[in-house]
Design an enzyme around this catalytic site. Structure first.
Site, PDB file in Angstrom:
ATOM      1  N   GLN A 132      -5.381  15.109  10.959  1.00 41.92           N
ATOM      2  CA  GLN A 132      -5.850  14.320   9.816  1.00 41.92           C
ATOM      3  C   GLN A 132      -6.668  13.401  10.332  1.00 41.92           C
ATOM      4  OE1 GLN A 132      -2.927  11.633   8.333  1.00 41.92           O
ATOM      5  NE2 GLN A 132      -3.795  10.998   6.535  1.00 41.92           N
ATOM      6  N   GLY A 133      -8.185  13.646   9.857  1.00 42.77           N
ATOM      7  CA  GLY A 133      -9.103  12.740  10.352  1.00 42.77           C
ATOM      8  C   GLY A 133      -9.619  11.673   9.216  1.00 42.77           C
ATOM      9  N   SER A 135      -8.799   7.753   9.735  1.00 41.39           N
ATOM     10  CA  SER A 135      -9.138   6.418  10.096  1.00 41.39           C
ATOM     11  C   SER A 135     -10.348   6.473  10.961  1.00 41.39           C
ATOM     12  CB  SER A 135      -7.896   5.862  10.851  1.00 41.39           C
ATOM     13  OG  SER A 135      -6.595   5.816  10.212  1.00 41.39           O
ATOM     14  N   GLU A 250       2.386  12.340   2.219  1.00 39.64           N
ATOM     15  CA  GLU A 250       2.787  11.867   3.614  1.00 39.64           C
ATOM     16  C   GLU A 250       4.297  11.164   3.465  1.00 39.64           C
ATOM     17  OE1 GLU A 250       0.015   9.219   5.387  1.00 39.64           O
ATOM     18  OE2 GLU A 250       0.654   9.693   7.369  1.00 39.64           O
ATOM     19  N   GLU A 383       2.277  -5.004   5.980  1.00 42.17           N
ATOM     20  CA  GLU A 383       1.731  -5.953   5.143  1.00 42.17           C
ATOM     21  C   GLU A 383       1.210  -5.081   4.095  1.00 42.17           C
ATOM     22  OE1 GLU A 383       0.988  -5.532   8.666  1.00 42.17           O
ATOM     23  OE2 GLU A 383       1.797  -7.294   9.396  1.00 42.17           O
TER      24      GLU A 383
END
Ligand SMILES: Cc1cc2nc3c(=O)[nH]c(=O)nc-3n(C[C@H](O)[C@H](O)[C@H](O)COP(=O)(O)OP(=O)(O)OC[C@H]3O[C@@H](n4cnc5c(N)ncnc54)[C@H](O)[C@@H]3O)c2cc1C
Length: 399
Positions: A132-133, A135, A250, A383
Site C-alpha cells: 500500500q503506497g 504515506s 483496513e 491522536e
C-alpha cells in the site's frame, strides 16, 4: 447485541473447527496475517509454512472468504467472516491476509473494470503480494497533502516522488498507489489511484530497519515511472474517494483482541511456572487488570462487527477499538517486561544459541515489546482516532 451464534453461524463455526483440527499443524507462526509478515518474522521456513497452509485454505475458497464467489471468494457474510477469523485466531493458525486480499482486492471489486478484475483478482488468490503506497515523508495523518506526482503523457502517466513506511514493498509485485494528478485542484480533488507494477523501470525500494531489527517497511522512490492508463483505478482525480474505500477495509480487529487474550494467558502460564510464590501482590493485580482489558477489547470488536452485520459503517466505534487495542498491546508488553525483568527483553536468536535457550516464552514478549510501539501509529495514530471520536462520536466542535 446477541453474543450467541445463530444456528447457521454455529454450523459454520463447527465446519471451520473441524477443518483446522484436521489440516493445521501447530507451530510458532500463530497470528501471522500475510506472506510478507511471515517472511519478515520467521524467514523462508516460516514463509513456506504460511504458503502451505494458505494452499489448504484455497481449496475451500477461504483465502478471500468475504469476496463474492464469482471472484473466487467464499461469499461469506460479515458474521461468518468474523467467525472464521475468530476460530483461526483461537487456534493460533495464520490468517490469510495481506494488502491484496484485504484491501486492494475488495477496492478493485468495487471500482475496477472487468479487465482489471480479470487481471488482478485471481493472482491475489494465488499469493501475489501487494503493498500500500499511501504515506509520504510529509503526508501521513494528513494523507490528502501527498505530493507524489502522476503527469499525463499520451496514454500513460509519469510518476515521480517518494513513499515511506510501505510494509512489504520489498516482496510486492504490485502497489496500490495514490498520486497527485491535478496540482491546481483542492487537495482532496486532485489525487488518482493506480495499480502499479513494482517491476516498472524507475521504481526503487529501500528497506528500513525498525527498532525490533526487522525490515517490515520500506521507502519507495519513483523516478519517471511510466504507468499505463489501464492501471488507473476509478476516475482520474477521484482517487481520494477510492482510497477511503481501501481504508474502510483496513479495519478488523477480532484477531488482535484474541491474540491479546492469548498473550496474557502465556504470561500467566510463565508466572505460574517461574515466579510461583515470588510474585508481589501488586503484579498479580496488574495481571488481573490486563486479563479484564483483553476481554474488553474482544467485546469492543463484537460491537464493530454487529454494526457491520446490520449494514452500518462503523466510524468512531472503529476508532475506539483501534485506540484501545493499540494501547493495550503496549500495556501487555510493558507488564511482561516488568514481571520478567531483563531476560524478558531477549528475542529468540538462532536455534541453540544462548538467546534461544534463555529467551522466556520463546522470545515472544521481547518481540512484542519492540513491535508494539508501532501499534498506536500504523493505520491511523491514537491522536487522530481520538479526534474522530471527539468530533464524530461526541459531536464536539472541530479546531
Ligand atoms: C508499522 C507501520 C507500518 C506502516 N505501513 C504502511 C503502509 O504499508 N503503507 C502506508 O502508506 N503507510 C504505512 N504506515 C504509515 C502510517 O500510516 C503513518 O505512520 C501514520 O498514518 C502516521 O503518519 P506519520 O508517520 O506521517 O506521522 P504524522 O502524521 O507526521 O504525525 C506525527 C505525530 O503528530 C500527531 N498528529 C498529526 N496530526 C494531528 C492532528 N491533526 N491532531 C493531533 N495530533 C496529530 C500524530 O498523532 C503523531 O503523534 C505504516 C506505519 C507503521 C508504524
Amino acid at each position: 447485541m446477541d453474543f450467541r451464534d445463530n444456528p447457521e453461524e454455529a454450523a459454520f463455526r463447527k465446519d471451520v473447527q473441524t477443518f483446522i483440527s484436521a489440516e493445521y499443524k501447530k507451530d510458532d507462526d500463530g497470528g501471522t496475517v500475510s506472506a510478507a509478515q511471515a517472511a519478515s518474522a520467521g524467514g523462508p521456513d516460516a514463509l513456506k509454512r504460511y504458503n502451505d497452509w494458505i494452499k489448504k485454505l484455497a481449496k475451500k475458497g477461504w483465502v478471500a472468504p468475504a469476496w463474492p464467489t464469482e471472484y473466487g471468494g467464499a461469499g461469506l457474510s460479515v458474521m461468518q467472516q468474523f467467525v472464521f477469523n475468530e476460530e483461526l485466531a483461537l487456534a493460533r493458525a495464520p490468517r490469510p491476509g495481506g494488502i491484496g486480499i484485504t484491501m486492494a482486492g475488495p477496492t478493485i471489486i468495487v471500482y475496477g473494470t472487468d479487465e482489471q478484475k480479470k487481471q488482478h483478482l485471481s493472482g491475489m488468490l494465488q499469493g501475489e503480494v501487494w503493498c500500500q503506497g499511501f504515506s509520504e515523508p510529509g503526508s501521513g495523518s494528513d494523507l490528502a497533502s501527498l505530493q507524489t506526482k502522476a503527469e499525463k503523457d499520451g496514454d500513460d502517466y509519469i510518476v515521480n516522488g517518494q513513499k515511506i513506511w510501505i510494509t512489504g514493498a520489498q516482496y510486492a509485485e504490485r502497489m496500490i498507489l495514490l498520486a497527485r494528478t491535478d496540482p491546481e485542484a483542492p487537495k482532496h480533488k486532485g489525487i488518482s489511484y493506480f495499480l502499479l507494477d513494482m517491476k516498472t523501470p524507475g521504481v526503487t525500494v529501500k528497506p528500513l530497519v525498525n527498532m525490533a531489527g526487522t525490515s517490515g517497511f520500506n521507502e519507495v522512490f519513483f523516478d519517471n515511472v511510466r504507468v499505463p492508463r489501464k492501471d488507473l483505478l476509478g476516475e482520474e482525480n477521484r482517487g481520494w474517494y477510492v482510497g477511503t474505500t481501501t481504508l474502510d477495509f483496513e479495519r478488523s480487529s477480532i484477531g488482535t483482541s484474541i491474540a491479546q487474550g492469548q498473550s496474557v494467558e502465556n504470561l500467566v502460564l510463565w508466572v505460574q511456572e517461574h515466579r510461583r510464590g515470588t510474585l508481589p501482590e501488586t503484579a498479580k493485580m496488574v495481571l488481573a487488570e490486563r486479563s479484564i482489558e483483553a476481554e474488553t477489547a474482544r467485546l469492543m470488536s463484537y460491537r464493530v462487527i454487529s454494526l457491520q452485520n446490520r449494514g452500518q459503517v462503523p466510524n468512531h466505534e472503529a476508532s475506539a477499538v483501534k485506540i484501545y487495542a493499540g494501547e493495550l498491546n503496549q500495556r501487555i508488553a510493558n507488564t511482561a517486561m516488568n514481571i520478567m525483568g531483563l531476560p524478558g527483553l531477549l528475542t529468540r536468536g538462532e536455534k541453540g544459541s544462548a538467546n534461544d535457550r534463555h529467551a522466556p516464552n520463546k522470545g515472544r514478549f521481547g518481540r512484542v515489546y519492540l513491535q508494539s510501539v508501532a501499534s498506536t501509529i500504523a493505520g491511523g495514530t491514537s491522536e487522530i482516532n481520538r479526534g474522530i471520536i471527539a468530533t464524530r462520536g461526541l459531536g464536539l466542535p472541530r479546531g
